[in-house]
Design a protein around this motif. Structure first.
Motif, PDB file in Angstrom:
ATOM      1  N   PRO A 167       0.817  -1.218   0.000  1.00  0.00           N
ATOM      2  CA  PRO A 167       0.000   0.000   0.000  1.00  0.00           C
ATOM      3  C   PRO A 167       0.848   1.265   0.000  1.00  0.00           C
ATOM      4  O   PRO A 167       0.377   2.340  -0.388  1.00  0.00           O
ATOM      5  N   ALA A 168       2.116   1.144   0.453  1.00  0.00           N
ATOM      6  CA  ALA A 168       2.996   2.305   0.536  1.00  0.00           C
ATOM      7  C   ALA A 168       4.430   1.815   0.722  1.00  0.00           C
ATOM      8  O   ALA A 168       4.673   0.655   1.065  1.00  0.00           O
ATOM      9  N   ALA A 169       5.370   2.710   0.489  1.00  0.00           N
ATOM     10  CA  ALA A 169       6.789   2.437   0.728  1.00  0.00           C
ATOM     11  C   ALA A 169       7.477   3.766   0.972  1.00  0.00           C
ATOM     12  O   ALA A 169       6.918   4.839   0.688  1.00  0.00           O
ATOM     13  N   ARG A 170       8.694   3.725   1.493  1.00  0.00           N
ATOM     14  CA  ARG A 170       9.460   4.944   1.722  1.00  0.00           C
ATOM     15  C   ARG A 170      10.487   5.116   0.603  1.00  0.00           C
ATOM     16  O   ARG A 170      11.176   4.155   0.234  1.00  0.00           O
ATOM     17  N   LEU A 171      10.589   6.327   0.090  1.00  0.00           N
ATOM     18  CA  LEU A 171      11.530   6.643  -0.980  1.00  0.00           C
ATOM     19  C   LEU A 171      12.621   7.557  -0.445  1.00  0.00           C
ATOM     20  O   LEU A 171      12.327   8.572   0.195  1.00  0.00           O
ATOM     21  N   ILE A 172      13.858   7.203  -0.724  1.00  0.00           N
ATOM     22  CA  ILE A 172      15.006   8.035  -0.384  1.00  0.00           C
ATOM     23  C   ILE A 172      15.613   8.512  -1.694  1.00  0.00           C
ATOM     24  O   ILE A 172      16.007   7.684  -2.529  1.00  0.00           O
ATOM     25  N   ILE A 173      15.686   9.816  -1.874  1.00  0.00           N
ATOM     26  CA  ILE A 173      16.188  10.355  -3.127  1.00  0.00           C
ATOM     27  C   ILE A 173      16.798  11.733  -2.887  1.00  0.00           C
ATOM     28  O   ILE A 173      16.270  12.527  -2.096  1.00  0.00           O
ATOM     29  N   ASN A 174      17.899  11.997  -3.540  1.00  0.00           N
ATOM     30  CA  ASN A 174      18.481  13.327  -3.531  1.00  0.00           C
ATOM     31  C   ASN A 174      17.625  14.227  -4.429  1.00  0.00           C
ATOM     32  O   ASN A 174      17.218  13.802  -5.516  1.00  0.00           O
ATOM     33  N   PRO A 175      17.324  15.443  -4.001  1.00  0.00           N
ATOM     34  CA  PRO A 175      16.491  16.329  -4.833  1.00  0.00           C
ATOM     35  C   PRO A 175      17.032  16.522  -6.248  1.00  0.00           C
ATOM     36  O   PRO A 175      16.250  16.792  -7.173  1.00  0.00           O
ATOM     37  N   LEU A 176      18.340  16.336  -6.433  1.00  0.00           N
ATOM     38  CA  LEU A 176      18.921  16.500  -7.760  1.00  0.00           C
ATOM     39  C   LEU A 176      18.589  15.330  -8.696  1.00  0.00           C
ATOM     40  O   LEU A 176      18.844  15.416  -9.908  1.00  0.00           O
ATOM     41  N   ASP A 177      18.019  14.244  -8.127  1.00  0.00           N
ATOM     42  CA  ASP A 177      17.792  13.033  -8.920  1.00  0.00           C
ATOM     43  C   ASP A 177      16.326  12.790  -9.251  1.00  0.00           C
ATOM     44  O   ASP A 177      15.947  11.676  -9.634  1.00  0.00           O
ATOM     45  N   GLN A 178      15.491  13.798  -9.112  1.00  0.00           N
ATOM     46  CA  GLN A 178      14.056  13.612  -9.346  1.00  0.00           C
ATOM     47  C   GLN A 178      13.752  13.117 -10.761  1.00  0.00           C
ATOM     48  O   GLN A 178      12.788  12.397 -10.989  1.00  0.00           O
ATOM     49  N   ASP A 179      14.588  13.513 -11.719  1.00  0.00           N
ATOM     50  CA  ASP A 179      14.346  13.124 -13.113  1.00  0.00           C
ATOM     51  C   ASP A 179      15.227  11.956 -13.555  1.00  0.00           C
ATOM     52  O   ASP A 179      15.341  11.674 -14.759  1.00  0.00           O
ATOM     53  N   LYS A 180      15.818  11.279 -12.600  1.00  0.00           N
ATOM     54  CA  LYS A 180      16.716  10.166 -12.918  1.00  0.00           C
ATOM     55  C   LYS A 180      15.952   9.012 -13.574  1.00  0.00           C
ATOM     56  O   LYS A 180      14.790   8.746 -13.249  1.00  0.00           O
ATOM     57  N   THR A 181      16.637   8.301 -14.469  1.00  0.00           N
ATOM     58  CA  THR A 181      16.063   7.111 -15.108  1.00  0.00           C
ATOM     59  C   THR A 181      16.603   5.867 -14.411  1.00  0.00           C
ATOM     60  O   THR A 181      17.810   5.761 -14.156  1.00  0.00           O
ATOM     61  N   ILE A 182      15.700   4.940 -14.098  1.00  0.00           N
ATOM     62  CA  ILE A 182      16.073   3.711 -13.395  1.00  0.00           C
ATOM     63  C   ILE A 182      16.101   2.547 -14.386  1.00  0.00           C
ATOM     64  O   ILE A 182      15.079   2.227 -15.000  1.00  0.00           O
ATOM     65  N   LYS A 183      17.240   1.916 -14.499  1.00  0.00           N
ATOM     66  CA  LYS A 183      17.388   0.736 -15.363  1.00  0.00           C
ATOM     67  C   LYS A 183      18.036  -0.420 -14.602  1.00  0.00           C
ATOM     68  O   LYS A 183      17.528  -1.533 -14.617  1.00  0.00           O
ATOM     69  N   ARG A 184      19.166  -0.155 -13.957  1.00  0.00           N
ATOM     70  CA  ARG A 184      19.876  -1.202 -13.210  1.00  0.00           C
ATOM     71  C   ARG A 184      19.463  -1.102 -11.741  1.00  0.00           C
ATOM     72  O   ARG A 184      19.542  -0.024 -11.131  1.00  0.00           O
TER      73      ARG A 184
END
Length: 275
Positions: A167-184
């Motif tokens: 239903p939910a999870a916690r996300l840890i992200i640097n504000p500079l990476d909001q537009d990052k693409t996830i592949k690996r």
């Protein structure tokens, strides 16, 4: 009839206790493994509700991922629910066995099941653990692999929620990476925040694990790694993975017991939203 000793011997060829971490307590937890197994139940956790389910289903062997006796009992006061659970298991002659960090590390075990659930391909171990003492093949805890399609961070987080039915999870992200693409992607079931630097070193764009602490999250954020804390309970995949493995052995190894999976939800956390 197949005895607990026969099953344990076969299983420990698959996930040797030697693969377990030094602090772990794997293997026989309670009961008499010499007894024949008629009905076996797999589960992530052994909790009072799970034991009640096992009694109701006339189970005589519980195969768990998390050790039931991780902390030794200091007394047998039955006013303690944990001690009463031990008494119930003994009264109904139920044997309990646990495969924990050895199953996490074994090839074809917990972290492979998690990687498959997330749809990762071309996976390899995340944390080197040497070689399997039985097969001689390299082993390691966690997995790192690739998504079949690259995703933006917001799409990836939703994909994780769907993959693990959360239903939910916690996300840890640097504000500079909001537009990052996830592949690996790296994944490690349980409490894996201490291995985030291995995920980074293995080229992971994102890391999925559980139980990330506040200060560890600050360090992860500074290292510019996207982490989805999906919680410890995603390891419930072990109940199904173990059941499927044991059913295969019933067909191929001559075992003659029935296998069922616990249906009790042992997730202790509920997710609430502000009204």
């Amino acid at each position: 009839m197949t005895t607990g000793i026969e099953l344990i011997k076969r299983f420990e060829q698959f996930a040797s206790p030697q693969l377990a971490e030094s602090w772990d307590h794997v293997g026989l937890q309670l009961g008499d493994p010499r007894r024949p197994i008629h009905r076996l139940m797999t589960t992530l956790d052994v909790r009072p509700a799970v034991v009640a389910e096992a009694i109701d289903k006339q189970v005589d062997f519980i195969f768990a991922h998390h050790p039931v006796m991780f902390h030794p009992a200091v007394d047998l006061d039955l006013r303690n629910p944990q001690n009463q659970m031990y008494a119930d298991l003994l009264a109904h002659q139920i044997t309990v066995y646990a495969a924990h960090t050895n199953l996490d590390t074994a090839n074809g075990g917990m972290n492979d099941w998690l990687a498959q659930q997330l749809g990762l391909v071309d996976t390899e171990p995340l944390v080197d653990a040497g070689v399997d003492p039985v097969s001689g093949r390299p082993v390691g805890m966690g997995r790192v692999g690739s998504l079949t399609t690259a995703m933006r961070v917001d799409d990836f987080t939703q994909y994780c929620l769907r993959s693990f039915n959360l239903p939910a999870a916690r996300l840890i992200i640097n504000p500079l990476d909001q537009d990052k693409t996830i592949k690996r992607v790296a994944i490690l079931g349980g409490s894996g925040s201490e291995f985030y630097q291995q995920a980074k070193a293995n080229g992971a764009d994102a890391y999925v694990t559980g139980d990330v602490t506040y200060h560890a999250a600050h360090d992860i954020q500074a290292h510019r790694l996207v982490v989805v804390d999906a919680g410890h309970h995603i390891e419930v995949v072990a109940a199904h993975g173990l059941a499927e493995l044991l059913r295969q052995w019933v067909q191929t190894a001559g075992f003659d017991f029935a296998v069922c999976e616990s249906t009790v939800n042992t997730e202790p956390f509920q997710f609430i939203t502000r009204q």
